[in-house]
Design a protein around this motif. Structure first.
Motif, short mmCIF file in Angstrom:
data_model
loop_
_atom_site.label_atom_id
_atom_site.label_comp_id
_atom_site.label_asym_id
_atom_site.label_seq_id
_atom_site.Cartn_x
_atom_site.Cartn_y
_atom_site.Cartn_z
N THR A 7 0.85 -1.22 0.08
CA THR A 7 0.01 -0.02 0.12
C THR A 7 0.91 1.14 -0.12
N ARG A 8 0.27 2.46 -0.79
CA ARG A 8 0.91 3.49 -0.81
C ARG A 8 0.45 4.73 -0.21
N ASN A 9 1.24 5.49 0.25
CA ASN A 9 0.68 6.85 0.55
C ASN A 9 0.05 6.77 2.19
N LEU A 10 0.39 5.86 3.01
CA LEU A 10 0.05 5.78 4.35
C LEU A 10 0.64 6.66 5.08
N LYS A 11 -0.04 7.32 6.17
CA LYS A 11 0.84 8.16 6.95
C LYS A 11 1.18 7.25 8.21
N TRP A 12 2.39 6.91 8.29
CA TRP A 12 2.95 6.00 9.10
C TRP A 12 2.87 6.55 10.65
N GLY A 13 3.15 7.85 11.00
CA GLY A 13 3.09 8.28 12.28
C GLY A 13 1.61 7.88 12.75
N SER A 14 0.26 8.45 12.16
CA SER A 14 -0.89 8.21 12.64
C SER A 14 -1.16 6.62 12.61
N ALA A 15 -0.81 5.80 11.43
CA ALA A 15 -0.83 4.58 11.49
C ALA A 15 -0.50 3.73 12.44
N ALA A 16 0.83 3.88 12.78
CA ALA A 16 1.34 3.16 14.07
C ALA A 16 0.75 3.42 15.14
N GLN A 17 0.37 4.74 15.62
CA GLN A 17 -0.46 5.07 16.78
C GLN A 17 -1.93 4.16 16.90
N VAL A 18 -2.45 4.47 15.73
CA VAL A 18 -3.91 3.68 15.65
C VAL A 18 -3.87 2.13 15.63
N LEU A 19 -2.89 1.59 14.87
CA LEU A 19 -2.71 0.15 14.80
C LEU A 19 -2.23 -0.64 16.08
N SER A 20 -1.48 -0.02 16.64
CA SER A 20 -0.70 -0.43 17.78
C SER A 20 -1.65 -0.66 19.07
N ARG A 21 -2.85 0.21 18.90
CA ARG A 21 -3.95 -0.05 19.85
C ARG A 21 -4.93 -1.15 19.81
N LEU A 22 -5.06 -1.74 18.20
CA LEU A 22 -6.00 -2.93 17.93
C LEU A 22 -5.66 -3.63 19.34
N PRO A 23 -6.92 -4.04 19.73
CA PRO A 23 -6.72 -5.17 21.02
C PRO A 23 -6.65 -6.64 20.88
N CYS A 24 -6.85 -7.03 19.40
CA CYS A 24 -6.70 -8.60 19.12
C CYS A 24 -5.61 -8.81 17.88
N MET A 25 -4.99 -7.58 17.60
CA MET A 25 -4.08 -8.02 16.43
C MET A 25 -2.92 -8.59 16.95
N VAL A 26 -2.56 -9.91 15.99
CA VAL A 26 -1.42 -10.72 16.58
C VAL A 26 -0.42 -10.45 15.43
N CYS A 27 -0.84 -10.63 14.20
CA CYS A 27 0.08 -10.39 13.05
C CYS A 27 -0.10 -9.29 12.24
N LEU A 28 0.81 -8.55 11.85
CA LEU A 28 0.69 -7.31 11.03
C LEU A 28 1.52 -7.59 9.64
N ASP A 29 1.00 -7.24 8.60
CA ASP A 29 2.03 -7.24 7.36
C ASP A 29 2.14 -5.84 6.70
N ILE A 30 3.33 -5.57 6.70
CA ILE A 30 3.62 -4.13 6.17
C ILE A 30 4.65 -4.35 5.01
N SER A 31 4.67 -5.26 4.72
CA SER A 31 5.80 -5.56 3.61
C SER A 31 5.70 -4.64 2.37
N ARG A 32 6.70 -4.34 1.54
CA ARG A 32 6.65 -3.62 0.49
C ARG A 32 5.92 -2.37 0.78
N THR A 33 6.32 -1.73 1.50
CA THR A 33 5.79 -0.15 1.71
C THR A 33 6.83 0.76 2.35
N ASP A 34 6.43 1.91 2.21
CA ASP A 34 7.55 2.92 2.85
C ASP A 34 7.57 3.24 4.18
N VAL A 35 7.26 2.28 5.07
CA VAL A 35 7.23 2.18 6.31
C VAL A 35 8.73 2.56 7.06
#
Length: 425
Positions: A52-80
């Motif tokens: 995925t392109r054009n993600l705002k990683w500052g806010s994405a990291a803040q939001v996704l890190s709070r997901l209560p059930c997330m066990v696995c996250l794939d951010i491959s081939r991005t500009d993270v």
């Protein structure tokens, strides 16, 4: 969901509202995703935003890190970037696996020696070895295995939660490696030889057909370095050969699933451009397998199999067998079209005109004759007439047949009576 240009907040919120037990979701190869809305996917355990392109990683990291059930996250081939990955590893509530394959910005910022894992969380990157990262999910008795995924497949009494994770890892690996293989970046040459080929070989052994199919497609893609000139990277091809990849691909080619048949045949065809691989394919019964696939009612399967036979017909050790298989296929009208589509007329004419082996020349001419034997019902006749050397090969084939027959006195008289002498002159 793959290739959706824009995934807005309304769509994600609707998904969260109406699919309250959603466990696994992927928004891959998108131009834009509303990263704030992703924070509403409270039930999701497995999430991918790979490619995925054009993600705002500052806010994405803040939001996704709070997901209560997330066990696995794939951010491959991005500009993270390094900052976002550090946030994921340090702040996510239940995260166990973070997959970040081929993330150039992050890889340029990080010291690979300091990013092994954090608080028991596993980071999968090219930098620290893919298999090494997966191995850290298991108990100590997996530390010395070369293929940790195969180790897991053979393990009895497996942990259910770990099972879910490894199944997901196979899926995201197969998807990302396929996309990376299709791009065929020069800077990843070392990766393919040191890690990538081994991972693809392991994925070919997966119990998930979709994973196997993508792995076969990736093998077909990563080995080719010049499409126009049909050139392959011999080191990559022979890495697949050394890893028992030919047997694995031939097994998949015998599958009853046509997608697997097609992609396995394509991989075998491309690999067979390398002479060592071609010899191994022929010695493993590959010519017969491809000849059977070339009779398939599925056009893609038939075309890929015919292409494989054409590539095998180039090798000195098995020219005659492969060319003979093409000749036999030419007797069937449908198969004759597939052979032609795969470039068979040109290849057979070249063999008939230039090959030093007499048996191969005869088989090539016989194949051309059979390709032309269907009258006006297909376009092969016209194509053969336009191919340099093809008509000459057919004339020589006919002349050779009459010559052989003429050693019998009665045949000689019959040939003369039928005007055979005048025809040859």
């Amino acid at each position: 969901m793959s290739g959706v240009k824009e995934i807005n907040g309304d769509a994600i919120n609707a998904l969260a509202e109406h699919c309250r037990k959603l466990k696994d979701v992927g928004f891959v190869e998108s131009d834009n995703i509303d990263e704030v809305a992703l924070g509403n996917l409270n039930s999701v355990k497995f999430l991918s935003v790979a490619g995925t392109r054009n993600l705002k990683w500052g806010s994405a990291a803040q939001v996704l890190s709070r997901l209560p059930c997330m066990v696995c996250l794939d951010i491959s081939r991005t500009d993270v970037n390094l900052s976002a990955i550090t946030r994921f590893l340090s702040s996510s509530q239940n995260l166990k696996v973070l997959c970040a394959l081929n993330c150039p910005v992050f890889e340029g910022e990080v010291d690979s020696n300091t990013m092994q894992s954090h608080k028991g969380r596993v980071l999968l990157t090219f930098l620290n070895g893919i298999f090494k990262g997966v191995t850290s999910l298991f108990a100590d008795n997996s530390k010395n295995v070369t293929d940790v995924l195969q180790y897991w497949r053979r393990t009895k009494n497996r942990d259910k939660n770990l099972d879910e994770i490894v199944v997901w890892i196979e899926w995201v690996f197969s998807y990302s490696l396929l996309r990376i293989a299709e791009n065929n970046l020069k800077e990843l040459d070392d990766f393919w030889l040191t890690q990538g080929a081994a991972v693809l070989l392991s994925l070919l052994r997966s119990s998930q057909e979709e994973v196997q199919e993508r792995a076969a497609t990736a093998v077909a893609s990563f080995v080719v370095i010049d499409d126009e000139n049909s050139a392959v990277d011999c080191q990559r091809a022979e890495a697949i050969l050394r890893g028992d990849g030919i047997r694995l691909l031939l097994d998949l080619a015998r599958s009853c699933q046509e997608g697997l048949q097609s992609e396995a045949a394509k991989a075998i065809a491309n690999l067979s451009i390398d002479s060592k691989v071609a010899k191994a394919v022929a010695e493993s019964g590959g010519i017969n397998i491809l000849a059977n696939l070339a009779k398939s009612m599925n056009r893609l399967v038939a075309e890929e199999a015919a292409g494989g036979l054409l590539n095998l017909s180039v090798g000195d050790d098995h020219k005659e067998h492969a060319t003979g298989a093409l000749a036999n296929l030419g007797a069937d009208e449908k198969c004759s079209m597939e052979v032609a589509v795969a470039g068979g007329i040109h290849a057979l004419a070249m063999l008939a005109r230039t090959c030093k082996f007499e048996g191969v020349q005869e088989q090539a001419a016989r194949a051309l004759a059979k390709l032309a034997a269907h009258g006006d019902s297909n376009s092969n006749n016209a194509a053969i007439g336009q191919e340099a050397g093809a008509l000459e090969a057919l004339v020589q084939e006919a002349a050779g047949a009459l010559w052989n027959l003429s050693f019998d006195d009665k045949n000689r008289e019959a040939i003369a009576a039928a005007g055979g002498v005048e025809a040859l002159v």
